[in-house]
Design a protein around this motif. Sequence first.
Motif, PDB file in Angstrom:
ATOM      1  N   ILE A 187      -0.871   4.954  -0.390  1.00 28.16           N
ATOM      2  CA  ILE A 187      -1.919   4.769   0.288  1.00 28.16           C
ATOM      3  C   ILE A 187      -1.943   4.989   1.785  1.00 28.16           C
ATOM      4  O   ILE A 187      -2.580   5.870   2.619  1.00 28.16           O
ATOM      5  N   GLY A 188      -0.988   4.095   2.377  1.00 26.34           N
ATOM      6  CA  GLY A 188      -0.705   4.424   4.008  1.00 26.34           C
ATOM      7  C   GLY A 188       0.890   3.464   4.063  1.00 26.34           C
ATOM      8  O   GLY A 188       1.274   3.505   3.220  1.00 26.34           O
TER       9      GLY A 188
ATOM     10  N   ILE B 137       0.820  -1.230   0.015  1.00 26.67           N
ATOM     11  CA  ILE B 137       0.038   0.045  -0.037  1.00 26.67           C
ATOM     12  C   ILE B 137       0.826   1.189   0.094  1.00 26.67           C
ATOM     13  O   ILE B 137       0.557   2.390  -0.624  1.00 26.67           O
TER      14      ILE B 137
ATOM     15  N   GLY C  81      -5.513   3.751   5.783  1.00 29.21           N
ATOM     16  CA  GLY C  81      -5.946   4.473   4.773  1.00 29.21           C
ATOM     17  C   GLY C  81      -5.985   5.835   5.274  1.00 29.21           C
ATOM     18  O   GLY C  81      -5.063   6.269   6.329  1.00 29.21           O
TER      19      GLY C  81
END
Length: 299
Positions: free
Chosen positions: A185-186, A180, A201
């Motif tokens: 995203i994170g 991710i 998230g």
Amino acid sequence: MTKAETAAAGLDLPPGARVGIIAGGGSLPVEVAAGLAGQGHPPFVVLMDGEADRLAELCRYEHETLALEAIGSLIPLLKRNRITHLVLAGEIKRRPRLTQMRPSLSLLAVIPVVVMALARGDDGLLKVVARGLEARGIKVVGAHEIVPNLVAAEGVLTRATPRKSDWRDIEAGFAAAKAIGALDIGQAAIAVGGRTIALEGIEGTAGLLDRARLLRGHGRIAGKTRGVLVKCAKPGQELRADLPSIGPQTVEAAHAAGLAGIAVEAGRSLILEGPATLSRANDLGLFIVGLAATESGHG
């Protein structure tokens, strides 16, 4: 002097350096300010309005407050206060609303940078901002360069140690967090029973841990005990801002979620309020482990 000893010594600031801190939320701006003051470089703190939350500790230094929508005034503010180096420290939860920015010559000068930054993900934004500042003669340095004692070391850092099953969770969570991260995203994932059950998230690590707590409470991961929170830097991350970090609140939330421990990427993650964080983990029986980094600590 070895590479490790050089890193431990902190950033070698030139004589006459004037260091500013863009202060968001959390304890990192406080620890950076104290580190600078202890090195003989009392900082100038720019308190981001509505974001900085340790005001009593930060306001003991020379400071001014700046709204996100007044970002066009940042460069003149820094120049006026003779800032040569700048540290971006702490969480900023929202982005400026372009429609609320006041037109000015200084804003016109940075609008291309701001628009380009807002069009990118978080790490892209930080890279654009850093380049924009340095193009205007202000060197951006990482919090980890000012207070290297906050950087997570490799190995088990607590009395509790991971079990064999925990290492399977760590491996699964690390792979998921890197995946991710590559998508911007994170920086974190939670693995239980050898598989990833939750990804970070926009809500951040606190929201991720709360989600895991609710999942366990609702029986969605029934029959599975323990589990691990894994945090690591994004591949190719701009390390001068937004390094993954954990603190006492992270430990409390991980315990509330029924997890057995936390794993972070050594050399590329921060342990805020280090003694308090490790002490609380020991009190609660959680492990904290620093994993070997997959990229250079210098980014």
